[in-house]
Design a protein around this motif. Structure first.
Motif, PDB file in Angstrom:
ATOM      1  N   PHE A 100     -18.823   8.022  16.167  1.00  0.00           N
ATOM      2  CA  PHE A 100     -17.550   8.732  16.346  1.00  0.00           C
ATOM      3  C   PHE A 100     -16.417   7.732  16.552  1.00  0.00           C
ATOM      4  N   THR A 101     -15.170   8.235  16.376  1.00  0.00           N
ATOM      5  CA  THR A 101     -14.029   7.313  16.465  1.00  0.00           C
ATOM      6  C   THR A 101     -13.025   7.752  17.534  1.00  0.00           C
ATOM      7  N   ASP A 102     -13.453   8.598  18.466  1.00  0.00           N
ATOM      8  CA  ASP A 102     -12.615   9.016  19.598  1.00  0.00           C
ATOM      9  C   ASP A 102     -11.599  10.080  19.197  1.00  0.00           C
ATOM     10  N   ARG A 128      -4.085  16.211  10.015  1.00  0.00           N
ATOM     11  CA  ARG A 128      -2.983  16.706  10.837  1.00  0.00           C
ATOM     12  C   ARG A 128      -2.819  18.221  10.789  1.00  0.00           C
ATOM     13  N   TYR A 129      -2.858  18.794   9.574  1.00  0.00           N
ATOM     14  CA  TYR A 129      -2.586  20.236   9.466  1.00  0.00           C
ATOM     15  C   TYR A 129      -3.653  21.071  10.160  1.00  0.00           C
ATOM     16  N   ARG A 130      -4.859  20.538  10.257  1.00  0.00           N
ATOM     17  CA  ARG A 130      -5.908  21.318  10.923  1.00  0.00           C
ATOM     18  C   ARG A 130      -6.069  20.906  12.393  1.00  0.00           C
ATOM     19  N   GLY A 131      -5.166  20.041  12.862  1.00  0.00           N
ATOM     20  CA  GLY A 131      -5.179  19.672  14.287  1.00  0.00           C
ATOM     21  C   GLY A 131      -6.250  18.669  14.674  1.00  0.00           C
ATOM     22  N   ILE A 132      -6.774  17.932  13.704  1.00  0.00           N
ATOM     23  CA  ILE A 132      -7.804  16.929  14.004  1.00  0.00           C
ATOM     24  C   ILE A 132      -7.169  15.538  13.925  1.00  0.00           C
ATOM     25  N   HIS A 133      -7.367  14.755  14.966  1.00  0.00           N
ATOM     26  CA  HIS A 133      -6.803  13.397  14.968  1.00  0.00           C
ATOM     27  C   HIS A 133      -7.890  12.388  15.302  1.00  0.00           C
ATOM     28  N   ASN A 134      -7.902  11.330  14.520  1.00  0.00           N
ATOM     29  CA  ASN A 134      -8.783  10.180  14.756  1.00  0.00           C
ATOM     30  C   ASN A 134     -10.278  10.499  14.685  1.00  0.00           C
ATOM     31  N   GLU A 135     -10.682  11.383  13.824  1.00  0.00           N
ATOM     32  CA  GLU A 135     -12.121  11.656  13.668  1.00  0.00           C
ATOM     33  C   GLU A 135     -12.381  12.379  12.355  1.00  0.00           C
TER      34      GLU A 135
END
Ligand SMILES: Nc1nc2c(c(=O)[nH]1)N[C@H]1C(S)=C(S)[C@@H](COP(=O)(O)OP(=O)(O)OC[C@H]3O[C@@H](n4cnc5c(=O)[nH]c(N)nc54)[C@H](O)[C@@H]3O)O[C@H]1N2
Ligand SMILES: Nc1nc2c(c(=O)[nH]1)N[C@H]1C(S)=C(S)[C@@H](COP(=O)(O)OP(=O)(O)OC[C@H]3O[C@@H](n4cnc5c(=O)[nH]c(N)nc54)[C@H](O)[C@@H]3O)O[C@H]1N2
Ligand code: SF4
Ligand SMILES: [Mo]
Length: 768
Positions: free
Chosen positions: A14-16, A670-677
């Protein structure tokens, strides 16, 4: 033969992750900011300005992103989108993968990097060879590389033991030369990225309307009364399509979206080129959203057709009777077949809201100019061909083909995938085309059908193919069944990649492997001090020029046509009746030859100037006279059958906002609210609760086909607005789950959008 120790699938760490809320609009200022961040990081300020000012301008280069067409009038603010800028930044990066880089990093070491890390290493600068038993690529001269390939091809017992893959970024000139060489060599083994992409569209449209391409032009969007967007995420994958949808809305048109996910780009568009898009609320796009269950589009469309048929019987004027009577065949059979299905069952199966559905039926009943756009959400299923035929049924009933503001719009993926097919990349055999090659080049091309992607992989795995050559792409990561595909490639005596950037396919190689670095779209293509340009065809059949403008990333690159000609010359020797050297040098000459083999290209070079020319397309004018019986056909489509006995979920594998297929630009969606993973799985909140999962729990995804378990390890649970029983996760990480022998009927496209899987909890003390 012993294989190198490499990691075929790469790491699964995982990448946090940082979770946010899904967005309600696409583009606007955040898109401008993200685009500039990517550009500055990869290219620096001056190179960014030099590059972006030429992107999609008539004297500049065609965007290497998607195949969406450019408008006739180009904006001085720039004709590009956030993801176009990312595509450019990725290619025009200042980072380099040099001979020294390969000395430092072994193949085994690099194969344990993620696709993101591999891609971010930079542009390839020199031809490299990986010798049998060695774990490091080392430099090789261009001529030695060509001779090495020629020698392997000569050693084959049969030309059908070689495979020639193409990805859709190659120019018409490169693709044509490649197809010419492969046929002259003696095989039709031309697997193509289309086999994994819009092949289902090609088959369905070919069988019903007589041409595998769409019928609409960009201008039609301004005239459409209804645009249906089915199984497509334009906000991410074809962002400038949102301007066309905006135009439709401005002129009073309505938009219907059919998708298991409420994609931000389908909801609201803030056009950064308009004041309202920068400081205002933008344009609301979708009028009716039908949240269909994964792979239940046929059920939904059948229900729409049934309801329209009922309204037609009750009040008339719903179907276009004139059109149906004069231009189509098979209406009675279609109407009789629809009687076999029950409304309530179709409704339940599709999972959509009955009230929204009725509003859509009423809307369609009253309108005459309808466009249907679609992409991978329809094509990548067992019944992908039927999905599209059901769309054609709807358009034919409404007489919505062959007139302004109406028609079919398969939205293509790669920027020149359509052009590559047009100029001869296909594993199918056409006697007419073979005659044309014979007439122009004086040899008889092979008459035996070639292998497509899934059958090429099988052939390599079974030891029936030994040499694999790729004009672009990242075959290993793009194809399904990653482990099986990796083994297949490793079985080869020689694998060759003509590439701009390092990718996983280079790191899971055959006994000998060659990387041949080539010029990208953005780069100036000089020969004897003279600038050359190439041509491409967009998603709507327009052929136009692309002029590279940047200084190439290395002095040791060759253009794709030169490389193909180099291989051909090394194989055939000086005595070949085809002037390979001249063709590799002079693209005008290549275009002359294309015009002699294919129709619609007369005066090619000249007409490709200033925005270009349209290829012939009879559907655009409602002319079906050349089809069997002189008419377009209605089709009887079957409902999908997912019994889900071994698995509880249907998984659809999609793109994040930060990737181009297997090229990972960044770790955000970004559009689906996922950051850094990237290792996330979207699940319906009720399904998560019922299984006892909470946000960010750690799971494996497991598919079971023919008694074999395949596992994609380490994903994080993200409850999301998706139908019950469905999951979504990104590819290529999920390709390990899809068996190579699970593909669509007739088109052989892998079932990437409906994979039967289960979720297994990973027992650990803490997640992430
Ligand atoms: N930035 C960027 N642009 C790209 C690409 C990229 O990777 N990045 N790739 C290019 C290529 S090669 C292609 S082919 C296109 C791909 O463009 P798309 O087809 O838009 O890409 P996908 O992410 O595969 O998304 C498919 C959409 O279908 C929906 N979907 C999934 N399953 C179903 C289903 O069963 N029914 C329906 N109705 N919908 C479903 C998903 O929720 C998603 O919104 O984009 C091209 N452009
Ligand atoms: N599970 C799942 N799998 C899928 C899909 C899916 O939705 N789900 N989508 C499928 C689809 S639609 C497609 S089209 C395929 C894509 O399959 P491919 O086309 O094989 O993959 P790409 O990631 O587009 O290829 C990227 C590589 O192309 C090379 N490249 C980039 N530009 C150039 C160029 O100008 N010239 C040359 N010679 N090389 C270049 C770079 O080295 C880069 O690493 O993946 C398919 N795989
Ligand atoms: S819509 Fe597609 S072709 Fe146009 S700029 Fe964006 S990525 Fe490039
Ligand atoms: Mo694609």
């Amino acid at each position: 033969m012993s294989r190198r120790k490499v990691s075929i699938v790469g790491p699964d760490h995982f990448t946090d992750i940082k979770l946010g809320e899904p967005k309600e609009f696409a583009a606007g200022l955040p898109a401008v900011k993200v685009a500039l961040d990517h550009a500055l990081k990869e290219m620096g300020l001056l190179r960014s300005i030099a590059t972006l000012s030429k992107l999609n301008q008539k004297d500049g280069f065609d965007c290497p992103g998607c195949a969406w067409p450019d408008p006739e009038k180009r904006s001085s603010l720039g004709e590009f989108c956030e993801n176009g800028v990312k595509a450019i930044a990725e290619e025009a990066t200042t980072k380099r993968v040099t001979a020294d880089f390969f000395k430092q990093h072994s193949v085994s070491e690099m194969s344990a990097w993620t696709d993101y890390e591999i891609g971010k290493s930079g542009r390839l600068t020199d031809p490299m060879i990986l010798k049998p038993g060695s774990n490091h690529y080392e430099p090789i001269s261009w001529n030695d590389a060509f001779d090495r390939i020629a020698q392997s091809l000569r050693n084959l017992k049969n030309p059908n033991e070689a495979l020639f893959y193409t990805s859709g970024r190659s120019s018409n000139e490169a693709a044509f030369l490649y197809g010419l060489f492969v046929r002259a060599f003696g095989t039709n083994n031309m697997p193509d990225c289309s086999n994994m992409c819009h092949e289902s569209s090609g088959v369905a449209l070919g069988e019903t309307l007589g041409i595998g391409k769409g019928s609409v032009t960009l201008e039609d969007f301004g005239d459409a009364e209804v645009v249906m967007v089915i199984g497509q995420n334009p906000g991410t994958n074809h962002p400038r399509m949102l301007s066309a949808l905006e135009k439709c809305k401005e002129n009073g048109g309505k938009i219907v979206a059919i998708n298991p996910l409420k994609e931000a780009g389908l909801l609201r568009f803030k056009n950064p080129q308009h004041v309202n898009g920068v400081v205002g609320g933008g344009t609301s796009l979708t009028d009716h959203f039908l949240q269909v269950k994964v792979n239940q589009d046929v059920a939904l469309l059948k229900l729409i057709l049934k309801k329209l048929a009922r309204l037609e019987a009750e009040r008339g004027n719903v179907f276009d009777r004139d059109f149906i009577n004069t231009k189509t065949q098979g209406l009675e059979a279609l109407l009789a077949d629809l009687e076999n299905y029950d409304d309530q069952t179709l409704l339940l199966q599709s999972g959509v809201d009955a009230v929204v559905l009725d509003a859509v039926v009423q809307l369609l009943a009253g309108k005459k100019r309808i466009i249907i756009c679609w992409a991978m959400g329809l094509t990548q299923h067992k019944n992908g061909v039927d999905n599209i035929k059901e769309c054609v049924n709807l358009l034919l009933l409404k007489g919505s083909i062959g007139k302004k503001g109406a028609g079919t719009c398969p939205v293509r993926g790669h920027s020149n995938v359509q052009g590559d097919r047009t100029v001869g990349i296909t594993h199918h055999v056409s006697p007419k085309l073979n005659e044309a090659y014979q007439r122009v080049f004086g040899f008889v091309p092979p008459a035996q059908q070639g292998l497509d992607v899934v059958h090429s992989i099988k052939a390599m795995h079974e030891g029936k193919a030994n040499v694999f050559i790729a004009l672009g792409g990242n075959f290993l990561s793009a194809a399904s069944d990653t482990v099986y595909t990796g083994e297949a490639l490793q079985n080869c005596e020689l694998t060759v990649s003509i590439s701009t950037k390092l990718n996983r396919t280079h790191l899971v190689p055959g006994q000998t492997s060659l990387i041949l670095p080539t010029l990208g779209r953005t780069e100036q293509d000089l020969r004897d001090g003279k600038e050359r340009f190439v041509t491409v065809e967009n998603s709507m059949g327009r052929v136009h020029q692309s002029h590279g403008r940047l200084t190439p990333s290395s002095t040791n690159l060759m253009s794709e046509p030169e490389i193909v000609a180099g291989i051909a010359k090394a194989y055939f020797g000086e005595s070949s009746s085809i002037a390979w050297d001249a063709l590799g040098k002079d693209y005008d000459l290549v275009r002359e030859k294309i015009a002699q083999v294919f129709t619609g290209f007369n005066d090619y070079t000249n007409r490709s100037k200033d925005g270009g020319f349209d290829l012939p397309n009879h559907t655009r004018f409602g002319d079906f006279s050349k089809l069997p019986g002189g008419r377009a056909s209605f089709s009887l489509c079957k409902l999908p059958n997912h019994s889900l006995t071994d698995a509880r979920f249907l998984l659809t594998t999609i793109r994040s906002h930060d990737q181009f297929n297997t090229t990972i630009y960044g770790l955000n969606d970004r559009y689906r609210g996922i950051h850094n993973e990237r290792r996330v799985v979207f699940i319906n909140p009720d399904d998560a609760r019922e299984l006892g999962f909470t946000t960010l729990d750690r799971v494996d995804l497991v598919s079971h086909y023919a008694g074999k378990k395949r596992r994609a390890t380490n994903f994080l649970i993200v409850p999301y607005d998706i139908p019950k029983g469905n999951l979504a996760a990104y590819f290529p990480e999920t390709n390990v789950l899809i068996p190579n022998d699970q593909f669509a009927d007739k088109s052989n496209t892998p079932i990437s959008k409906s994979v039967e899987v289960d979720i297994e909890r990973v027992l650990v003390e803490t997640a992430t």
